[in-house]
Design a protein around this motif. Structure first.
Motif, mmCIF file in Angstrom:
data_model
loop_
_atom_site.group_PDB
_atom_site.id
_atom_site.type_symbol
_atom_site.label_atom_id
_atom_site.label_comp_id
_atom_site.label_asym_id
_atom_site.label_seq_id
_atom_site.Cartn_x
_atom_site.Cartn_y
_atom_site.Cartn_z
ATOM 1 N N THR A 11 1.298 -1.290 -0.368
ATOM 2 C CA THR A 11 0.002 -0.553 -0.047
ATOM 3 C C THR A 11 0.500 1.350 0.778
ATOM 4 N N ALA A 12 1.869 0.908 0.855
ATOM 5 C CA ALA A 12 2.889 2.159 0.823
ATOM 6 C C ALA A 12 3.424 2.738 -0.470
ATOM 7 N N TYR A 13 4.094 1.446 -0.984
ATOM 8 C CA TYR A 13 5.209 1.248 -2.012
ATOM 9 C C TYR A 13 3.789 2.264 -3.375
ATOM 10 N N LEU A 14 2.903 1.569 -3.130
ATOM 11 C CA LEU A 14 1.599 2.098 -4.983
ATOM 12 C C LEU A 14 1.178 3.418 -4.206
ATOM 13 N N PHE A 49 5.320 -0.712 -11.946
ATOM 14 C CA PHE A 49 4.177 -1.599 -10.922
ATOM 15 C C PHE A 49 4.167 -2.580 -11.798
ATOM 16 N N THR A 50 4.814 -3.109 -12.508
ATOM 17 C CA THR A 50 5.077 -4.066 -12.664
ATOM 18 C C THR A 50 5.982 -5.249 -11.611
ATOM 19 N N PRO A 51 4.560 -6.411 -10.543
ATOM 20 C CA PRO A 51 5.524 -7.358 -9.823
ATOM 21 C C PRO A 51 6.141 -8.848 -10.636
ATOM 22 N N TRP A 52 6.546 -8.808 -9.852
ATOM 23 C CA TRP A 52 7.182 -10.323 -9.702
ATOM 24 C C TRP A 52 7.825 -11.077 -8.787
ATOM 25 N N TYR A 53 7.805 -12.709 -8.849
ATOM 26 C CA TYR A 53 7.924 -13.337 -7.673
ATOM 27 C C TYR A 53 9.678 -12.901 -6.798
ATOM 28 N N LEU A 61 5.096 -11.142 -3.603
ATOM 29 C CA LEU A 61 5.767 -10.310 -4.445
ATOM 30 C C LEU A 61 6.283 -9.198 -3.901
ATOM 31 N N ALA A 62 6.907 -8.572 -5.757
ATOM 32 C CA ALA A 62 8.292 -7.296 -4.928
ATOM 33 C C ALA A 62 7.949 -6.575 -6.732
ATOM 34 N N PRO A 63 8.140 -5.339 -6.436
ATOM 35 C CA PRO A 63 8.588 -4.952 -8.276
ATOM 36 C C PRO A 63 9.494 -5.552 -8.645
#
Length: 120
Positions: A11-14, A49-53, A61-63
């Motif tokens: 949430t903070a990241y977004l 905004f592209t997430p990955w494992y 997930l993280a950016p």
């Protein structure tokens, strides 16, 4: 990482990424070439905004840009490829979206010119 901390971190990241994207668009929209502004903004959004494992076989997930950077720094350049693939695909999709936005912008400009020519 607990579920609540994970959601709070995302949430903070977004929120921070959305604020940065809005500020970037306010700067980029002043470029004389609207298509370049669209391309840079789409690439920025794809990078942010592209997430990955984070780890294979887990659901965290993280950016993808962060996963790529940390994998390269901690595990070596070859380990970064697993996060680079979705990032490159997102950048390619951003180029397609840029093309569509450019066509839409040019059609909108043409309609405005035709409407202005008919009104005079």
């Amino acid at each position: 990482m607990e579920q609540g901390d994970y959601i709070a971190a995302w949430t903070a990241y977004l929120i921070a990424a959305l604020v940065f994207a809005v500020l970037a668009w306010r700067v980029l929209r002043k470029l004389p070439w609207r298509e370049l502004a669209y391309l840079l903004q789409c690439w920025l959004l794809a990078l942010m905004f592209t997430p990955w494992y984070v780890l294979d076989g887990q659901d965290i997930l993280a950016p993808a840009l962060m996963v790529l950077a940390l994998d390269v720094l901690t595990l070596g350049p070859a380990a970064g490829i697993r996060a680079l693939v979705p990032l490159v695909l997102a950048l390619f999709l951003a180029m397609i979206v840029t093309g569509l936005l450019s066509v839409w912008h040019r059609v909108r400009l043409r309609k405005a010119r035709v409407a202005a020519a008919h009104s005079t």
